[in-house]
Write an enzyme that holds these catalytic residues in place. Structure first.
Site, short mmCIF file in Angstrom:
data_model
loop_
_atom_site.label_atom_id
_atom_site.label_comp_id
_atom_site.label_asym_id
_atom_site.label_seq_id
_atom_site.Cartn_x
_atom_site.Cartn_y
_atom_site.Cartn_z
N HIS A 192 25.01 5.90 28.75
CA HIS A 192 25.47 7.19 29.26
C HIS A 192 24.30 8.17 29.39
O HIS A 192 24.07 8.74 30.46
CB HIS A 192 26.53 7.75 28.31
CG HIS A 192 26.96 9.16 28.62
ND1 HIS A 192 28.16 9.45 29.21
CD2 HIS A 192 26.34 10.36 28.42
CE1 HIS A 192 28.26 10.77 29.37
NE2 HIS A 192 27.17 11.34 28.89
N GLU A 193 23.57 8.37 28.30
CA GLU A 193 22.49 9.35 28.32
C GLU A 193 21.40 8.95 29.30
O GLU A 193 20.77 9.81 29.94
CB GLU A 193 21.92 9.55 26.92
CG GLU A 193 22.89 10.10 25.89
CD GLU A 193 23.51 11.44 26.28
OE1 GLU A 193 22.97 12.13 27.15
OE2 GLU A 193 24.56 11.78 25.70
N HIS A 244 21.80 10.27 32.76
CA HIS A 244 21.23 11.61 33.01
C HIS A 244 19.74 11.51 33.31
O HIS A 244 19.22 12.23 34.16
CB HIS A 244 21.43 12.50 31.78
CG HIS A 244 22.84 12.92 31.55
ND1 HIS A 244 23.61 13.54 32.50
CD2 HIS A 244 23.63 12.83 30.44
CE1 HIS A 244 24.81 13.81 31.99
NE2 HIS A 244 24.85 13.39 30.75
N HIS A 294 19.35 10.42 36.85
CA HIS A 294 19.70 11.52 37.76
C HIS A 294 18.52 12.49 37.89
O HIS A 294 18.20 12.96 39.00
CB HIS A 294 20.93 12.25 37.20
CG HIS A 294 21.68 13.06 38.20
ND1 HIS A 294 22.74 13.88 37.85
CD2 HIS A 294 21.54 13.21 39.55
CE1 HIS A 294 23.21 14.48 38.94
NE2 HIS A 294 22.50 14.09 39.98
#
Length: 698
Positions: free
Chosen positions: A492-493, A496, A499
């Site tokens: 998940h992290e 980021h 992105h």
């Protein structure tokens, strides 16, 4: 959690620290921009920060210089005659100065959250407060507003298209949302409110980080806990000290057979920082309400959501209430399953209620007994280094990248590591990993922006981000082993990070994660799916002793159990979102009702177990600062994440062609286009909620 937000100026009014950073001298023909000074924390173009050499004085100097440079840049923007205004000398100059001061803030914020040196941490916190105050001043800078407004009336501005037009439009909207319809006296009042909000938000986070407490338990109270957990605990005499960091707390709640010890730890955990933060939170809500009313909004939620995908609080309330209805039946099934386990384990055939400190424990027994899934055995297939290799392999393949570790990198702590990201043989980004818990470090898992992507005359500014996590550390006889939940968090992290680093946006204000807050989680949530896919897992999930690949039979049990408790978990997310919305939309902080009264009411309304008197989880609910009136965004963005993942499911989850399309259409664009348009372009259709509800097992 996603990542840290600190109030600093990017596009005026934007409080996303992760969108800041960056460095740029003005493009040829731009308005006057002073030559940026270099320092330990602000190195020359595309060089890395020498964190090892950083001192308290460096932080102070960098802060002072960054503010002075920004003021000089602002003076340059003011001086341009209105009839000579261009995108370059007004809008690009604004983006340049915001990027520059944001780079200072991004670097200092890492030290505030991760430096082991208290003098450095304390100075970093003071500097963040100072930079936040400067950001507040920029939001209310009438000369800057008039400069942007004057540029918007030019023929060039009226002919703008695409990302540049969006930047101009949103900058003016942000200014006007910041109070330019107000009289000068009212704007001055608003400035004071904004400063107070910044101070209170920083105090709220700092109080959580600084809070220290533990539970002393006997040998008997450690029954059920893994041996390596017991070995790793410090002791006072013959008692074990159980701290309140994530791994210590969650492991104890999952395995400790003592119901009373779990309850005591639950009470301590849910009173973190309550001694200070109940009052800080009340004051923060008072100031936020003042701000909203001053700006003509009925509530702080109305103010915040007006610039998001959802647009209005009513849209969010409708979204939350529909979710409650959809998950009600699954939550009831989850509770029934756990009560069955409780009746057997407790020997009480009449047990009919669950307490919050029992859920993890009985859920673990359920996994072990009904689904034959032992989380401790599963952890043996997830050594952190193998997981990291698998995460790297997956993202490198999907997005056409190559990661290389920088040996002997200058970092803020020996645990921190630096990696470079290449695409087609060219350096395009950098990221730091700091993965294990320690005293005075940020206590959750989050991505922190340091430098964003940005086009400059010297080439593209290389974006940089850092992951601060709190995964189990290795022991003397075992490598760092991760629960599968931690594996999902890591993926998940890292979404980021991708992105941030894959951005191609021209402007720092639109690069990377500079998207609407209720979409920002989608690129991280989508990546979680690869931590659940056997084709991805079998490449790296190997037993730490034997090297045996995660057996398909064990994976099948994990998959069968994936949605065990999904109703309770979804209810918890709805509860957090509803608590946040209630405090910011339907609560009077000046009234007799307290935030704890709201907590009790909302928990009893949504959760399948009652509020426990004497607990105050809101005091350590850190999202109430960065995500004030925005926590609903986790579930909102998950709708888009799961819908986009359905394209990978259809084409093959390791299909590089789909990965590259997703990279270029969604990740690379950042905030250059409307989020809904990006999703529709990738899907080739209108989005829907089918994949989202399927992911919850509904």
């Amino acid at each position: 959690m996603t990542y840290s937000y600190t109030k600093l100026p990017a596009r005026v009014g934007l409080a996303l620290l992760l969108t800041l950073g960056g460095v740029s001298a003005a493009t040829a023909g731009d308005g006057p921009t002073p030559k940026p000074a270099t320092s330990v924390l602000m190195p020359s173009f595309n060089k890395t920060v020498d964190f090892k050499k950083t001192t308290k004085a460096d932080i102070k100097k960098t802060t002072d210089v960054a503010v002075l440079e920004a003021k000089a840049s602002l003076a340059g923007i003011y001086l341009v005659p209105d009839n000579k205004r261009t995108f370059a000398n007004t809008m690009l100059a604004l983006d340049n100065l915001s990027a520059r001061i944001g780079q200072a803030g991004g670097t200092i914020n890492i030290l505030s959250n991760a430096s082991p040196d208290s003098a450095i941490r304390n100075q970093a916190q003071r500097s963040i407060a100072e930079l936040s105050k400067f950001g507040n001043e920029m939001e209310l800078d009438e000369k800057l507003y008039k400069a942007v407004k004057a540029y918007s009336q030019t023929a060039e501005a009226k002919a703008l298209t695409g990302a540049r037009k969006k930047f101009l439009t949103e900058t003016i909207e942000d200014f006007e949302r910041s109070g330019f319809a107000l009289s000068p006296e009212k704007r001055q009042e608003l400035g004071k409110i904004n400063d107070r909000i910044s101070e209170l938000s920083l105090a709220f986070g700092n109080n959580i980080a600084a809070y220290k407490d533990f539970l002393l338990v006997s040998e008997a109270d450690m029954k059920g806990l893994p041996e390596d957990y017991k070995k790793a605990r410090p002791k006072e005499g013959d008692k074990y000290k159980i701290g309140l960091d994530g791994p210590s707390y969650s492991t104890f709640m999952k395995y400790a057979a003592s119901d009373e010890a779990r309850k005591q730890l639950f009470v301590k955990y849910n009173n973190r920082a309550a001694d200070k933060n109940l009052d800080v939170l009340k004051q923060l809500l008072v100031e936020r309400q003042k701000k909203a009313k001053l700006l003509g909004y009925p509530s702080y939620a109305a103010y915040q959501i007006s610039s998001r995908m959802a647009k209005t609080p009513q849209t969010v309330w409708d979204f939350e209430s529909k979710l409650v209805e959809r998950v009600k039946q699954k939550t009831a099934q989850d509770v029934a399953e756990l009560l069955e386990v409780k009746r057997t384990a407790s020997g009480d055939p009449k047990a009919s209620t669950l307490s919050p400190w029992e859920v993890s424990y009985y859920n673990e027994l359920l996994m072990k007994n009904k689904y034959q899934l032992d989380a401790e055995k599963t952890k043996e297939y997830f050594a952190l280094n193998n997981v990291m290799d698998g995460l790297f392999q997956t993202t490198q393949h999907l997005f056409g990248l190559k990661f290389n570790e920088v040996k002997d990198a200058s970092t803020w702590h020996p645990d921190a590591r630096l990696f470079e990201v290449q695409r087609d043989g060219k350096l395009i980004g950098r990221f730091y990993l700091d993965l294990h818990p320690r005293d005075n470090k940020y206590t959750h898992a989050a991505c922190f922006g340091i430098v964003p992507g940005k086009a400059t005359p010297q080439g593209y500014q290389i974006p940089t981000a850092a992951l601060l996590c709190n995964f189990n550390a290795p022991t003397a006889d075992k490598p760092a082993l991760m629960s599968h939940g931690q594996v999902v968090t890591f993926f998940h992290e890292f979404g980021h990070v991708m992105h941030n680093l894959l951005t191609t946006a021209e402007l720092s204000s639109q690069s990377g994660t500079s998207v609407k807050r209720d979409f920002v989680e989608a690129p991280s949530q989508i990546l979680e799916n690869w931590a659940w896919n056997y084709d991805a897992l079998k490449g790296f999930a190997k037993h730490y002793k034997t090297g045996e690949v995660l057996p398909k039979s064990l994976y099948d049990k994990m998959w069968a159990a994936r949605n065990v408790g999904s109703g309770i978990a979804a209810s918890a997310q709805i509860f957090y979102g509803t608590l946040d919305m209630t405090l910011h939309d339907k609560f009077d902080p000046n009234g007799t009702e307290t935030t704890t009264d709201v907590l009790k009411k909302v928990q009893n309304q949504i959760m399948p177990y009652p509020y426990l008197a004497g607990t105050n989880m809101q005091a350590a609910f850190g999202h109430l600062t960065g995500y004030g009136a925005g926590y609903y965004g986790y579930m909102w963005s998950k709708v888009y994440a799961e819908d986009m993942f359905s394209v990978f499911e259809k084409n093959g989850v390791m299909d590089q062609k789909t990965g590259l399309r997703y990279r270029d259409i969604v990740l690379a664009q950042g905030g250059t286009k409307e989020e809904l348009d990006l999703v529709k372009e990738f899907l080739g259709r209108e989005p829907n909620q089918e994949a989202f509800f399927k992911s919850l097992g509904l």
